[in-house]
Write an enzyme that holds these catalytic residues in place. Structure first.
Site, PDB file in Angstrom:
ATOM      1  N   ASP A 128      -9.825   5.722  15.289  1.00 59.94           N
ATOM      2  CA  ASP A 128     -10.185   6.167  16.634  1.00 59.94           C
ATOM      3  C   ASP A 128      -9.573   5.196  17.634  1.00 59.94           C
ATOM      4  OD1 ASP A 128     -11.791   3.944  16.623  1.00 59.94           O
ATOM      5  OD2 ASP A 128     -13.697   5.020  16.572  1.00 59.94           O
ATOM      6  N   MET A 177       1.388  -2.586  12.540  1.00 55.90           N
ATOM      7  CA  MET A 177       0.887  -3.633  13.429  1.00 55.90           C
ATOM      8  C   MET A 177       0.862  -3.256  14.912  1.00 55.90           C
ATOM      9  SD  MET A 177      -0.121  -5.836  11.337  1.00 55.90           S
ATOM     10  CE  MET A 177      -0.436  -7.321  12.287  1.00 55.90           C
ATOM     11  N   ASN A 213       0.832  -1.216   0.000  1.00 57.56           N
ATOM     12  CA  ASN A 213       0.000   0.000   0.000  1.00 57.56           C
ATOM     13  C   ASN A 213       0.861   1.259   0.000  1.00 57.56           C
ATOM     14  OD1 ASN A 213      -3.045  -0.457   0.135  1.00 57.56           O
ATOM     15  ND2 ASN A 213      -2.256  -2.012   1.540  1.00 57.56           N
ATOM     16  N   HIS A 265      -8.159  -1.341   5.773  1.00 57.70           N
ATOM     17  CA  HIS A 265      -8.419  -2.653   6.380  1.00 57.70           C
ATOM     18  C   HIS A 265      -9.020  -3.585   5.324  1.00 57.70           C
ATOM     19  CE1 HIS A 265      -9.240  -5.471   9.596  1.00 57.70           C
ATOM     20  NE2 HIS A 265     -10.424  -5.671   9.043  1.00 57.70           N
ATOM     21  N   GLU A 280      -7.286  -2.491  -2.733  1.00 57.89           N
ATOM     22  CA  GLU A 280      -6.706  -1.589  -1.724  1.00 57.89           C
ATOM     23  C   GLU A 280      -5.803  -0.552  -2.391  1.00 57.89           C
ATOM     24  OE1 GLU A 280      -4.877  -3.350   1.756  1.00 57.89           O
ATOM     25  OE2 GLU A 280      -6.151  -5.114   1.605  1.00 57.89           O
TER      26      GLU A 280
END
Ligand code: GRF
Length: 216
Positions: free
Chosen positions: A155, A104, A28, A123, A188
């Site tokens: 969040d 992670m 990504n 995600h 993604e």
């Protein structure tokens, strides 16, 4: 903390500054860098930060002459202390948007409050379904017919922040975790730069937990 500074490019004063936080493969991150290179995304990738020394993502960034920092968790007594170092670094670079890309570690309250609405994540499921680890495996095990990917604000929960964009992919009868992951990952790589671009162009409004956007 290991900082590798590969070049000192001229950065236009008002450009939108990104930080990408990584831990692993970095595909990504690659999609974001490519999108900037193709001038589809008008942003400067100021810094790539990893909590893993040998992350492939760091190598990808260095190849693109992007500044990288490895912040070694073993040098900090707690996650809170680690996050403090992270916040200092992000402030130092005057970052406008922090993109988690396979990062992670769970971010603590301090960093989330300091950079409120300025941290996003991608995600590999259609949230709120299948948050947390192994989302593609969760989808296969559940027997869903569609899955996909989600870009959302971060969040204090796990993958629970307001949803910015989603892409749906089909789940076929003969899919396994690997084939589904591949199909989702391809999407993604379009979705993440698109979401960043919408934020950079100020095309996103956040109302409670509802994100509305002008189409681009
Ligand atoms: C992606 O599947 C992303 O959705 C998830 O972690 C994975 C990271 O992959 N958060 P990469 O490091 O970007 O290749």
């Amino acid at each position: 903390m290991t900082i590798k500074k590969l070049s000192t490019p001229q950065v236009p004063l008002n450009i939108f500054k990104l930080a990408v936080l990584v831990s692993g493969r970095g595909s990504n991150l690659q999609a974001i860098m490519d999108s900037i290179d193709r001038e589809e995304l008008d942003a400067h990738l100021s810094i790539v930060i990893s909590n893993t020394k040998d992350a492939m993502a760091l190598k990808r960034a260095e190849k693109h002459e992007i500044k990288t920092i490895f912040i070694d968790p073993s040098n900090y007594s707690s996650s809170k202390e680690y996050d403090k170092a992270l916040v200092l670094k992000l402030k130092e670079f005057s970052i406008d948007l922090i993109c988690l890309a396979g990062y992670m570690r769970i971010l603590g309250e301090e960093i989330i409050q300091t950079f409120e609405k300025k941290i996003i994540n991608i995600h590999p499921s259609l949230l709120p379904a299948f948050p947390g680890l192994n989302a593609q495996k969760q989808a296969i095990n559940h027997g869903v017919k569609f899955s996909g990917c989600t870009v959302h604000f971060v969040d204090s929960g796990v993958d629970s922040g307001p949803i910015i964009l989603q892409t749906v992919v089909p789940v076929y009868d003969n899919d396994d975790e690997k084939s589904l992951s591949k199909r989702i990952l391809e999407q993604e790589h379009y979705l993440y730069p698109k979401a960043i671009k919408m934020i950079q162009e100020n095309k996103i409004r956040l109302n409670g937990r509802t994100v509305t956007s002008k189409t681009i």
